[in-house]
Design an enzyme around this catalytic site. Sequence first.
Site, PDB file in Angstrom:
ATOM      1  N   ARG A  53      39.721  56.300  33.858  1.00 46.66           N
ATOM      2  CA  ARG A  53      39.120  55.216  34.646  1.00 46.66           C
ATOM      3  C   ARG A  53      38.926  53.978  33.764  1.00 46.66           C
ATOM      4  NH1 ARG A  53      34.036  54.576  35.605  1.00 46.66           N
ATOM      5  NH2 ARG A  53      33.516  56.794  35.613  1.00 46.66           N
ATOM      6  N   TYR A 105      45.300  34.200  51.527  1.00 48.09           N
ATOM      7  CA  TYR A 105      45.422  35.560  52.036  1.00 48.09           C
ATOM      8  C   TYR A 105      44.205  35.890  52.892  1.00 48.09           C
ATOM      9  CZ  TYR A 105      46.046  40.567  52.168  1.00 48.09           C
ATOM     10  OH  TYR A 105      46.184  41.859  52.599  1.00 48.09           O
ATOM     11  N   LYS A 203      53.702  43.290  46.157  1.00 48.30           N
ATOM     12  CA  LYS A 203      54.720  42.420  46.747  1.00 48.30           C
ATOM     13  C   LYS A 203      55.914  42.293  45.793  1.00 48.30           C
ATOM     14  CE  LYS A 203      51.498  42.211  49.848  1.00 48.30           C
ATOM     15  NZ  LYS A 203      50.514  41.151  49.910  1.00 48.30           N
TER      16      LYS A 203
HETATM   17  C1  PLP Z   1      49.120  41.089  49.885  1.00 48.34           C
HETATM   18  C2  PLP Z   1      48.433  39.927  49.288  1.00 48.34           C
HETATM   19  C3  PLP Z   1      47.173  40.056  48.685  1.00 48.34           C
HETATM   20  C4  PLP Z   1      46.423  41.368  48.683  1.00 48.34           C
HETATM   21  O1  PLP Z   1      47.086  42.325  47.923  1.00 48.34           O
HETATM   22  P1  PLP Z   1      46.983  43.913  48.201  1.00 48.34           P
HETATM   23  O2  PLP Z   1      47.859  44.486  47.142  1.00 48.34           O
HETATM   24  O3  PLP Z   1      47.460  44.150  49.596  1.00 48.34           O
HETATM   25  O4  PLP Z   1      45.550  44.281  48.036  1.00 48.34           O
HETATM   26  C5  PLP Z   1      46.609  38.942  48.106  1.00 48.34           C
HETATM   27  N1  PLP Z   1      47.245  37.742  48.129  1.00 48.34           N
HETATM   28  C6  PLP Z   1      48.444  37.580  48.704  1.00 48.34           C
HETATM   29  C7  PLP Z   1      49.086  36.234  48.682  1.00 48.34           C
HETATM   30  C8  PLP Z   1      49.079  38.663  49.306  1.00 48.34           C
HETATM   31  O5  PLP Z   1      50.264  38.497  49.885  1.00 48.34           O
END
Ligand code: PLP
Length: 388
Positions: A53, A105, A203
């Site tokens: 952790r 977001y 992403k």
């Molecule tokens: C998806 C996304 C997030 C959040 O990320 P997670 O991995 O889903 O928690 C934050 N900012 C942007 C621009 C995103 O596309």
Amino acid sequence: MADETKMKPATVAAQALGWIDEETRAVVPPLHPSSTFVRDADNGYSSGRSYSRADNPTYDQAEAVLAALENGAGAALFSSGMAAATAVFLSLKPGDHVVISRVMYWSLRSWLLGFATDWGLKVAVADTTDLAALEAAMRPGETKLVWIETPGNPTLAVTDIAAAAEIAHAAGARLAVDSTVATPVFTRPLDLGADIVMHSATKSLNGHSDAIAGALVTRATDAQWEKIKLIRIQSGAVLGTFEAWLLLRGMRTLYPRVRTAAANAMAVAEHFRGHPLVEETLYPGLADFPGHAVAARQMQGGFGSLMSIRVKGGESAAIAAAASVKIWKRATSLGGVESLIEHRASVEGAQSPAPPDLLRMSVGIEDASDLIDDFEQALAAAQRGFQP
Ligand SMILES: *Cc1c(COP(=O)(O)O)cnc(C)c1O
């Protein structure tokens, strides 16, 4: 080992810094699933590891690659992009004032206006594409953090990072940038004056829609950075080791993936700009897009793989178009190798800056002509349904 400081970013990514596993001479690092590490006879931890952790050796190379790609002093992996972003805000104190982009977001905005506000953070929302509006939202001495997202999701609003950094610093605040959409391939916010860069590594960084992950990269390993890392440990916002390993593998192809996807996005955006069934095409690469000049200055080599199209005929036509695609996948998320399409207003709710006729499109690495042809037929099908 090669001189990492001289390698170009695409080489750093492809070779994951050129590291090899010293024990086995393997070019792909091992995965360390261990949750715990053995103590020395004198009760110490000479390995520097005690419990996963706190830290895990599988993180080391991925964090080093991210720090190198963003030109930062350190990087930290988190269990998700949201875990990374919220750790930055939780490193502040109740009563602190922060300024955030209007276009950002949606889930982070809703956390900031809900949980973080209840916790005591004073959150001001500003149109950060307008530097005068950003300046007006600042409370010098009181504002501790400016949080921008550029290009902002889902309208692709572009904020000038260098100018925002100057405004933040002049007021005694730091600048954090959600650079998920831009990726380090096209923008390096720390080089433009930002203090912290955040990525939803779910992403483009991972790129294969098979892991949830987040990352922060810092300009300086200072007290606030140590606090952020402590929050990761104490709140347990740690990435699974298998996901960390997948992320490192995904980042090896970051440059060719993201460059191909951005070229495809440019082709799709150019095709549908001025299209008779399209109200507006939103993509920073288009010369007549409002944020284009700033994007051209701070994005090198491409404008990313995210775009949006406003469909003529309003919300029902947009939803009908999304319903009619055959190759694009109707799904949330972005930055994967497969192209995704989504009606954002129905996802984001009342505070969304997304117009009701907007479809967000994450462009993948398929053949661009397949993507164009498929959306053409979807628009035509929607229009037939809309005006029977
Ligand atoms: C998806 C996304 C997030 C959040 O990320 P997670 O991995 O889903 O928690 C934050 N900012 C942007 C621009 C995103 O596309």
